[in-house]
Design a protein around this motif. Structure first.
Motif, PDB file in Angstrom:
ATOM      1  N   ALA A   1      43.407  19.407 -31.766  1.00 25.97           N
ATOM      2  CA  ALA A   1      42.946  20.136 -32.958  1.00 25.97           C
ATOM      3  C   ALA A   1      42.867  21.630 -32.667  1.00 25.97           C
ATOM      4  CB  ALA A   1      41.584  19.608 -33.390  1.00 25.97           C
ATOM      5  N   ALA A   2      42.321  21.969 -31.503  1.00 16.69           N
ATOM      6  CA  ALA A   2      42.145  23.380 -31.154  1.00 16.69           C
ATOM      7  C   ALA A   2      43.471  24.109 -31.012  1.00 16.69           C
ATOM      8  CB  ALA A   2      41.340  23.494 -29.863  1.00 16.69           C
ATOM      9  N   SER A   3      44.509  23.371 -30.557  1.00 16.65           N
ATOM     10  CA  SER A   3      45.791  24.062 -30.349  1.00 16.65           C
ATOM     11  C   SER A   3      46.715  23.953 -31.564  1.00 16.65           C
ATOM     12  CB  SER A   3      46.479  23.561 -29.079  1.00 16.65           C
ATOM     13  OG  SER A   3      46.368  22.182 -28.951  1.00 16.65           O
ATOM     14  N   GLY A   4      46.305  23.195 -32.585  1.00 15.80           N
ATOM     15  CA  GLY A   4      47.092  23.166 -33.826  1.00 15.80           C
ATOM     16  C   GLY A   4      48.327  22.302 -33.755  1.00 15.80           C
ATOM     17  N   ILE A   5      48.230  21.200 -33.032  1.00 11.08           N
ATOM     18  CA  ILE A   5      49.357  20.287 -32.897  1.00 11.08           C
ATOM     19  C   ILE A   5      49.152  19.106 -33.858  1.00 11.08           C
ATOM     20  CG2 ILE A   5      50.543  18.736 -31.254  1.00 11.08           C
ATOM     21  CD1 ILE A   5      50.976  21.710 -30.665  1.00 11.08           C
ATOM     22  N   ASP A   6      50.267  18.563 -34.360  1.00  7.93           N
ATOM     23  CA  ASP A   6      50.226  17.443 -35.301  1.00  7.93           C
ATOM     24  C   ASP A   6      49.553  16.232 -34.647  1.00  7.93           C
ATOM     25  OD1 ASP A   6      50.727  15.322 -36.941  1.00  7.93           O
ATOM     26  OD2 ASP A   6      52.853  15.821 -37.282  1.00  7.93           O
ATOM     27  N   PHE A   7      48.494  15.756 -35.292  1.00  5.89           N
ATOM     28  CA  PHE A   7      47.750  14.641 -34.707  1.00  5.89           C
ATOM     29  C   PHE A   7      48.593  13.365 -34.604  1.00  5.89           C
ATOM     30  CE2 PHE A   7      45.154  10.820 -34.867  1.00  5.89           C
ATOM     31  CZ  PHE A   7      44.347  11.026 -33.764  1.00  5.89           C
ATOM     32  N   ASN A   8      49.487  13.163 -35.577  1.00  6.15           N
ATOM     33  CA  ASN A   8      50.257  11.902 -35.591  1.00  6.15           C
ATOM     34  C   ASN A   8      51.154  11.754 -34.373  1.00  6.15           C
ATOM     35  OD1 ASN A   8      49.158  10.958 -37.988  1.00  6.15           O
ATOM     36  ND2 ASN A   8      50.516  12.332 -39.146  1.00  6.15           N
ATOM     37  N   ILE A   9      51.691  12.868 -33.918  1.00  8.29           N
ATOM     38  CA  ILE A   9      52.546  12.807 -32.721  1.00  8.29           C
ATOM     39  C   ILE A   9      51.704  12.410 -31.520  1.00  8.29           C
ATOM     40  CG2 ILE A   9      53.977  14.182 -31.149  1.00  8.29           C
ATOM     41  CD1 ILE A   9      54.912  15.763 -33.607  1.00  8.29           C
ATOM     42  N   PHE A  10      50.543  13.013 -31.432  1.00  7.05           N
ATOM     43  CA  PHE A  10      49.597  12.686 -30.353  1.00  7.05           C
ATOM     44  C   PHE A  10      49.227  11.195 -30.420  1.00  7.05           C
ATOM     45  CE2 PHE A  10      44.980  12.516 -29.155  1.00  7.05           C
ATOM     46  CZ  PHE A  10      45.151  12.713 -27.798  1.00  7.05           C
ATOM     47  N   ALA A  11      48.956  10.712 -31.630  1.00  4.76           N
ATOM     48  CA  ALA A  11      48.576   9.300 -31.804  1.00  4.76           C
ATOM     49  C   ALA A  11      49.686   8.372 -31.304  1.00  4.76           C
ATOM     50  CB  ALA A  11      48.268   9.018 -33.262  1.00  4.76           C
ATOM     51  N   ASP A  12      50.935   8.748 -31.596  1.00  8.27           N
ATOM     52  CA  ASP A  12      52.063   7.910 -31.137  1.00  8.27           C
ATOM     53  C   ASP A  12      52.163   7.891 -29.613  1.00  8.27           C
ATOM     54  OD1 ASP A  12      52.856   6.945 -33.507  1.00  8.27           O
ATOM     55  OD2 ASP A  12      54.395   8.491 -33.871  1.00  8.27           O
ATOM     56  N   VAL A  13      51.902   9.021 -29.017  1.00  4.76           N
ATOM     57  CA  VAL A  13      51.951   9.082 -27.542  1.00  4.76           C
ATOM     58  C   VAL A  13      50.878   8.151 -26.969  1.00  4.76           C
ATOM     59  CG1 VAL A  13      51.608  10.558 -25.521  1.00  4.76           C
ATOM     60  CG2 VAL A  13      52.927  11.404 -27.466  1.00  4.76           C
ATOM     61  N   ILE A  14      49.706   8.186 -27.570  1.00  2.00           N
ATOM     62  CA  ILE A  14      48.631   7.298 -27.096  1.00  2.00           C
ATOM     63  C   ILE A  14      49.039   5.839 -27.286  1.00  2.00           C
ATOM     64  CG2 ILE A  14      46.278   6.527 -27.571  1.00  2.00           C
ATOM     65  CD1 ILE A  14      45.481   9.321 -27.981  1.00  2.00           C
TER      66      ILE A  14
END
Ligand code: TPP
Ligand code: SF4
Lengths: 588, 283
Positions: free
Chosen positions: A150-163
């Motif tokens: 959130a702090a760096s402004g990255i798309d959460f959905n991409i992060f969710a897929d990585v997880i």
């Protein structure tokens, strides 16, 4: 002073060993890579499985990032020590600067008694959120990472897929992690201000480590067998290949020791199969006798030597470039050898692949020298150029008339026959031999044979020098000052050059990629410079000494041997002092 | 048809001392290969360093004279690269039971399909007669002027312990028997070990042909699958020294079990061409 760029973010996850710092860091690199940003990383850890301090730093940008960077935007601290240490301006951890005044520190709100400094502290209920989803305390990291995203402004959905990929096989656990991360993400945005970074997101990238790049390069170069005994930091290549043995059709084996490993791969190469071994300094020391065996019998051989600080077992989880003397001096007598030192992930891939051909063409040992920094850090690439032709070099025809394994030739290269081939039976010998391979080392010795055979073997080096590609350079054209560098310091040296050039200093760098033999063009590149500075991750300037001897120059030496890699701003400062543009280094 | 001379290097005659036990082994190897009709092009003889290790030079097969004590891992590498080859590792007792001991142990344990033949003369020949690991107690040599005091290495018991699937002893004074054992060892699928009592006529005057001839006896009708019995026999030494096959069993080889090697000779397997698709794994 570190200048933070709008299109760049540096995140550090800090905690105790066993806190999951490394996997958290890797999740970040992968998230940036999939988001279409370039990223690179740095793993600071100690040689203990649990306890001890560790941190993982990820630097991402929409332009290629060449090193871990020495600024810090976001800290995710998993314990109080992490908050203290990485926000304390008096601490200069291996050269990296801690969180500055615009930086964001994310940590659990149960941590209260830290020393307040000029930074944005963002305590969050990491543990409470995590507890809602699982008893596993590692989930706390995921919540913290969500906040960092959130702090760096990255798309959460991409992060969710990585997880999801990370925990994929564990089903529900993946979704619990995603939910926890989303709460961390939302909590941050509801309570704190993001950094407001502005990235131009590109095509997705691939995430790869140096050890993996060496392994992949070898596979692309026709590797069929990897036999090695584990030793950090060479093990990452071994592990990667073992996990991909079936997929890539590579036979992978840990034998009883390094001596066995190298003799086994010499056996395989002799029998016509591309085989490779790898180790770090101590393990490589055990292999040295067999390096000469490859040189004498003219059996192709590729060795991956991943350096860590010595002497002896040294610093097992740290980085250094201190094995050059060892590799250049490995094994008794004079014989041809070729030593490559890749400077980054891409070079690690291409040079290893090329080494597979070169070893077979010149029928001699070829080294890939890396170090812990290059071997273990993850980086991003757009892709690899996968066009490549495997070249088995000069082979004998079946049933050659009067076959001579060690035929004297102008190039020094003799046609090679391999077992199973009809008609060319012969003996390859570790003792000095004549053209047939018959021993000439005792009473019937013919000194002429010895001399001719030495000259034949050594002629391979002259032949190789003629085919060498030009030495890579960086802003050398108008440079008054020049930096000589080898291996993984490449990206940091280039950034230091950029920093100094932005101040109007005419400086350039040359990368010594062919560490042995040296390309004669280095002599030309070093001519008429105001100052030559060698930058090396070792105590004595091993490359510098060797360059001085060959080209009669006297480089000024900047070394680092605390076990950490160079940092760009600190290096730029030091260079400025050396060229007399600055009195002394004042580090903030 | 092949005969034993087809396996000999016509250019290089053996350089051993007249009467050296290694001659019998050269004959046994060439006779065994001829009997088994193995094409010389499909044979690799790998050796270490020592008098005995000069063997490959006198053969008309593919040969590799490598490093002291390191012949066994080399031979395993050859076999793993190309399992179609007949691979014989041949060296001395100093070579194999001092510097090469752990390679011997682990390669036997892995059951790599090679034949390991050791010319056991109880001394170092090439380096002029120092005590070797199999030197008997009391043997006077350059390094043991007052007689050897170290318990001798027991190659047969060691090989059995390690898990070798073929363990035998032969004697250079009995070439026909030595050849028969060699044939069986080469035919055996798995790690075969032959300890060859091989007198060094120059440096070991005590353990000569004359010493061994009345003492050796042929193992006959022993149950070669009985490990306990083989182990017991391994310690029989002195007035009665058994020669012959102590132990022979079938067990899958390393090559049979490994997920890559079991798909056929590595040299014949296709090289994996790296594609864009492979890179997707790293996204
Ligand atoms: C690494 C190494 N150490 C020592 C030597 C010297 N060396 C050559 S042969 C030999 C011993 C040979 O004895 P053995 O293996 O019993 O063979 P033999 O000559 O008796 O057949 C030694 C110690 C060497 N060549 N290499
Ligand atoms: S010294 Fe001994 S082992 Fe060597 S060749 Fe002569 S007799 Fe044979």
């Amino acid at each position: 002073m570190t200048i933070m760029r709008q299109n760049e973010v540096i995140i550090r996850v800090a905690g105790a060993a066993g806190d999951g710092v490394q996997s958290a860091g890797e999740i970040l690199v992968r998230t940036f890579a999939r988001s279409g940003l370039y990223a690179t990383s740095y793993n600071y850890y100690q040689d203990i499985i649990r306890g001890g301090e560790s941190w993982y730093q990820v630097r991402a940008s929409d332009v290629k990032v060449k090193n871990q960077g020495d600024g810090l935007d976001i800290l995710v601290a998993l314990n109080q020590d992490g908050v203290e240490r990485h926000t304390n301006p008096d601490i200069n951890e291996g050269g990296a600067s801690p969180l500055g005044k615009d930086g964001i520190a994310i940590f659990d709100n149960s941590i209260k008694n830290y020393t307040k400094r000029d930074t944005n502290y963002c305590p969050m209920p990491l543990a409470d959120i995590a507890a809602k989803y699982s008893k596993n305390t590692l989930l706390k990291n995921t919540v913290g990472l969500g906040a960092a995203i959130a702090a760096s402004g990255i798309d959460f959905n991409i992060f969710a897929d990585v997880i999801r990929d990370q925990f994929g096989k564990k089903g529900d656990i993946a979704e619990l992690n995603v939910k926890a991360a989303k709460e961390g993400y939302d909590y941050f945005l509801a309570n704190y201000k993001p950094l407001g970074k502005k990235f131009k997101f590109g095509k997705k990238k691939y995430m790869i480590s140096g050890g993996m790049a060496v392994a992949l390069g070898a596979v692309a170069g026709g590797l069929k067998m990897y036999v090695a005994y584990p030793m950090t930091p060479a093990s990452s290549a071994l592990h990667f290949l073992a996990q991909h043995a079936k997929k890539y059709g590579v036979f992978v084996k840990i034998p009883e020791d390094e001596i066995s490993a190298i003799n086994t791969v010499i056996g395989a190469n002799y029998a016509g199969v591309r085989a490779m071994t790898g180790s770090s300094g101590g393990g490589f020391a055990l292999m040295t006798e067999a390096v000469g065996l490859s040189g004498m019998t003219e059996v192709p051989l590729v060795i991956y030597e991943a350096q860590r600080p010595g002497p002896s077992t040294g610093l097992p989880t740290k980085t250094e470039q201190g094995d050059l003397n060892q590799v250049l001096g490995a094994s008794q007598g004079d014989f041809p050898r070729i030593v490559f030192a890749p400077g980054d992930i891409e070079e690690a891939f291409y040079l290893t692949r090329e080494a597979m051909n070169i070893a077979e063409k010149y029928q001699t040992p070829v080294f890939i020298m890396s170090d812990l920094y290059l071997a273990e850090h993850y980086d991003t690439i757009d892709s690899f150029d996968l066009n490549f032709t495997i070249d088995h070099g000069l082979r004998a025809k079946d049933n050659e008339q009067d076959y001579k394994r060690y035929l004297i030739t102008e190039t020094g290269i003799s046609p090679r026959a391999i077992p199973g081939q009809p008609g060319n039976m012969h003996n390859e010998d570790s003792d000095e031999h004549n053209e047939y391979g018959d021993v000439v080392s005792d009473a019937v010795t013919n000194p002429q044979d010895r001399i001719r055979m030495m000259q034949k073997r050594m002629r391979k080096m002259d032949t190789y020098i003629e085919e060498m590609r030009p030495t890579p350079t960086y802003h050398i054209e108008d440079a008054e000052y020049v930096i000589i560098q080898w291996g993984s310091t490449k990206g940091t040296v280039e950034e230091a050059v950029d920093i100094l050039r932005s101040k109007g200093i005419k400086i350039g760098a040359i990368e010594v990629k062919n560490v042995f033999p040296l390309n004669p063009d280095i002599g030309t590149l070093l001519k008429n410079k105001k100052k030559i500075i060698a930058v090396e991750n070792n105590y004595s300037g091993q490359l510098s000494k060797y360059i001085s001897a060959q080209f009669l120059v006297k480089p000024d030496l900047i070394t680092k041997y605390d076990g950490e890699a160079f940092y760009p701003n600190a290096l730029a400062d030091e260079i400025e002092v050396r060229i007399g543009k600055k009195k002394e280094v004042i580090r903030e | 048809m092949m005969n034993m001379n087809d396996y000999k290097n016509k250019r290089v005659p053996p350089d051993w001392c007249p009467g050296c036990g290694n001659f019998a082994q050269l004959s046994a190897i060439t006779m065994a290969l001829a009997e088994l009709k193995i094409d010389p092009k499909d044979v690799v003889v790998a050796s270490g360093i020592g008098c005995s290790s000069n063997m490959p030079e006198f053969l008309n097969t593919y040969g590799f004279h490598g490093l002291h004590g390191r012949l066994v891992p080399f031979a395993a590498g050859v076999k793993w690269a190309n399992s179609k080859l007949t691979v014989i590792a041949y060296g001395g007792d100093g070579d194999g039971f001092f510097e090469g001991t752990q390679h011997f142990y682990h390669t036997a344990k892995r059951n790599v399909d090679i034949t390991y033949m050791v010319s056991d003369n109880q001394v170092f020949g090439l380096t002029t007669g120092q005590a070797s690991p199999t030197a008997p107690i009391g043997l006077r040599t350059k390094t043991t002027p007052d007689g050897n005091i170290e318990t001798p290495f027991n190659p047969i018991a060691f090989a059995l312990n390690a898990g070798a699937t073929f363990v035998a002893r032969a004697f250079s004074g009995d070439v026909k028997h030595l050849k028969d054992i060699t044939v069986r060892a080469i035919k055996h699928k798995g790690f075969s070990f032959i300890d060859v009592i091989s007198p060094c006529v120059t440096w070991n005057k005590e353990n000569s042909y004359e010493y061994f001839r009345p003492r050796v006896y042929h193992l006959e009708n022993n149950d070669v699958t009985n490990f306990d019995q083989a182990y017991k026999l391994a310690f029989e030494w002195g007035d009665h020294i058994p020669i012959g096959v102590f132990y022979e069993v079938e067990r899958p080889t390393y090559e049979d079990l490994d997920e890559v090697l079991r798909d056929g000779p590595l040299i014949e397997q296709k090289v994996h061409t790296l594609t864009e698709e492979d890179l997707e794994e790293f996204a």
